[in-house]
Enzyme design. Structure first.
Site, short mmCIF file in Angstrom:
data_model
loop_
_atom_site.label_atom_id
_atom_site.label_comp_id
_atom_site.label_asym_id
_atom_site.label_seq_id
_atom_site.Cartn_x
_atom_site.Cartn_y
_atom_site.Cartn_z
N VAL A 11 0.88 -1.17 0.00
CA VAL A 11 0.00 0.00 0.00
C VAL A 11 0.92 1.21 0.00
CG1 VAL A 11 -1.76 1.26 1.28
CG2 VAL A 11 -1.77 -1.25 1.26
N SER A 248 8.11 7.86 -9.12
CA SER A 248 7.92 6.58 -8.43
C SER A 248 7.11 5.61 -9.30
CB SER A 248 7.28 6.77 -7.05
OG SER A 248 6.17 7.59 -7.12
N ASP A 252 8.89 0.11 -12.73
CA ASP A 252 7.90 -0.98 -12.82
C ASP A 252 7.05 -0.83 -14.08
OD1 ASP A 252 8.83 -1.76 -10.30
OD2 ASP A 252 7.38 -0.49 -9.29
O1 RIB Z 1 8.89 0.79 -7.47
C1 RIB Z 1 7.94 1.55 -6.78
C2 RIB Z 1 7.35 0.73 -5.67
O2 RIB Z 1 8.37 0.45 -4.73
C3 RIB Z 1 6.26 1.42 -4.89
O3 RIB Z 1 4.98 1.16 -5.40
C4 RIB Z 1 6.46 0.89 -3.48
O4 RIB Z 1 5.38 0.16 -3.02
C5 RIB Z 1 7.75 0.08 -3.52
O5 RIB Z 1 7.50 -1.26 -3.59
#
Ligand code: RIB
Length: 308
Positions: A11, A248, A252
Site C-alpha cells: 500500500v 515513483s 515498474d
Molecule cells: O517501485 C515503486 C514501488 O516500490 C512502490 O509502489 C512501493 O510500493 C515500492 O515497492
C-alpha cells in the site's frame, strides 16, 4: 502468451514534500495520496494495461488493506487465484516521499510479502507453467526468487528478474539462469560494487554481469535512456523527454510494458522502445499504478512521439 508475476504488493502512502523534516522537526507537506503499489503489483498492472494476460502470485495481510489490494488487481484484469491472505501479518506498506523535482525516496515494510515462500510458488506451479514469461523482483524472500528461477529453467519459461530493491545478499551465481536482468543504474552499482556514473561505467558493470553468465542485461538510466547488452550486442535507446512530476513506479511501468510487448513477438529492442515511452508517460502523473496510462492514452502518446 500469459505472464506470471511472482512478487510483492504494497500500500503506497505518498507524501509530496518540499523537503525532508530534520530529526525532531514536524513539517507540513503540501499533498498526500494513497494508492496500490509494490514492485510486483505495479509490474503486473502495467503489463495488463498494455494488453497482457497476467496472473499474480502474491501475499496480502489479514488487515483492512487486503481486500482493496485484491479488488484492485481484479479491476485491471489480473488473475488473483494465487493472491492469498496471511493470518497474523500486516499487508506490505510503503511510505513514499516525492520532492518538488519529482524524485522519490521509498521505505518498504514488507509484511505478508515475507510469507511468499518456495512452497507457495510450488502450489501455483501448474498455472505458472502455462505462462510464457515469469517476472520477479526482490521484495519477497530471496530463496523464493532462486526457487522460481529454477522452476522457470526446468520448465523452459523465460524469467525476467528486476533486482529491486538491490541487496548485496543477492547471489548473482544463483540468478544466472534468468533471461533478462533489469536493474536501474543505482541497483547496478550496488550489485556489482562498480561505479555507474558515466556511460562507460555502466557498460563495464553490465559486462561484468554478462561475464558471470547472465544473458541479457537491460539497465534503465532515467533521462539517459536504456542500455541493453548481451555478450554479442549493445544498444542504447534514448529516453523520451517529458516534464517529470513523480518518478515513483516508473521502473515498474517499464518492466510491465516491456514484458507485455516481449511475450507478443519476442522482439527485445521494440519492447524496450515501447516500454521507455510507457515509463516516460507515467512520470508526468502522480502516483505509481495511478500514473500508468490506459491503452488509448498510451496510443495517443506513441503517435505524438512519431509511432513505435
Ligand atoms: O517501485 C515503486 C514501488 O516500490 C512502490 O509502489 C512501493 O510500493 C515500492 O515497492
Amino acid at each position: 502468451m500469459r505472464i506470471a508475476v511472482v512478487g510483492s504488493n504494497m500500500v503506497d502512502l505518498t507524501a509530496y514534500i518540499t523537503r525532508m523534516p530534520a530529526p525532531g522537526e514536524t513539517l507540513e507537506a503540501p499533498d498526500f495520496a494513497l494508492g496500490c503499489g509494490g514492485k510486483g503489483a505495479n509490474q503486473a498492472v502495467a503489463a495488463a494495461l498494455c494488453g497482457a494476460d497476467v496472473m499474480m502470485v502474491s501475499r496480502v495481510g489479514a488487515d483492512i488493506f487486503a481486500d482493496n489490494t485484491i479488488r484492485n488487481f481484479k479491476a485491471y484484469g489480473v488473475d488473483t487465484t494465487h493472491v492469498k491472505k496471511v493470518e497474523g501479518m500486516s499487508s506490505g506498506v510503503a511510505p513514499i516521499f516525492v520532492d518538488q523535482h519529482g524524485q522519490n525516496s521509498i521505505l518498504i515494510i514488507k509484511g505478508a510479502n515475507n510469507a511468499l515462500t518456495p512452497a507457495e510458488v510450488d502450489a501455483a506451479e501448474a498455472d505458472i507453467r502455462s505462462c510464457g514469461l515469469i517476472i520477479l523482483q526482490l521484495e519477497i524472500p530471496l530463496e523464493t526468487v532462486y526457487h522460481t528461477i529454477e522452476l522457470g529453467r526446468r520448465s523452459g519459461i523465460p524469467v525476467l528478474l528486476n533486482p529491486a530493491p538491490a541487496t548485496k545478499e543477492l547471489a548473482i551465481d544463483r540468478v544466472c539462469a534468468c533471461d533478462f536482468f533489469v536493474p536501474n543504474e543505482t541497483e547496478l552499482a550496488i550489485l556489482t560494487e562498480m561505479p555507474t556514473a558515466t556511460q562507460e561505467d555502466v557498460e563495464h558493470a553490465a559486462a561484468f554481469l554478462l561475464g558471470k553468465g547472465l544473458k541479457n542485461v537491460i539497465v534503465t538510466l532515467g533521462e539517459r535512456g536504456v542500455l541493453w547488452m548481451t555478450k554479442a550486442e549493445k544498444h542504447y535507446v534514448p529516453a523520451c523527454h517529458v516534464d517529470a512530476t513523480d518518478t515513483s513506479g516508473a521502473g515498474d511501468a517499464f518492466i510491465g510494458c516491456f514484458s507485455s510487448s516481449y511475450v507478443q513477438d519476442g522482439d527485445t529492442l521494440a519492447a524496450i522502445r515501447k516500454a521507455s515511452a510507457f515509463a516516460a508517460l507515467s512520470v508526468t502523473r502522480k502516483g505509481t499504478q495511478m500514473s500508468y496510462p490506459d491503452r488509448a492514452t498510451f496510443a495517443a502518446f506513441l503517435a505524438q512521439q512519431g509511432g513505435q
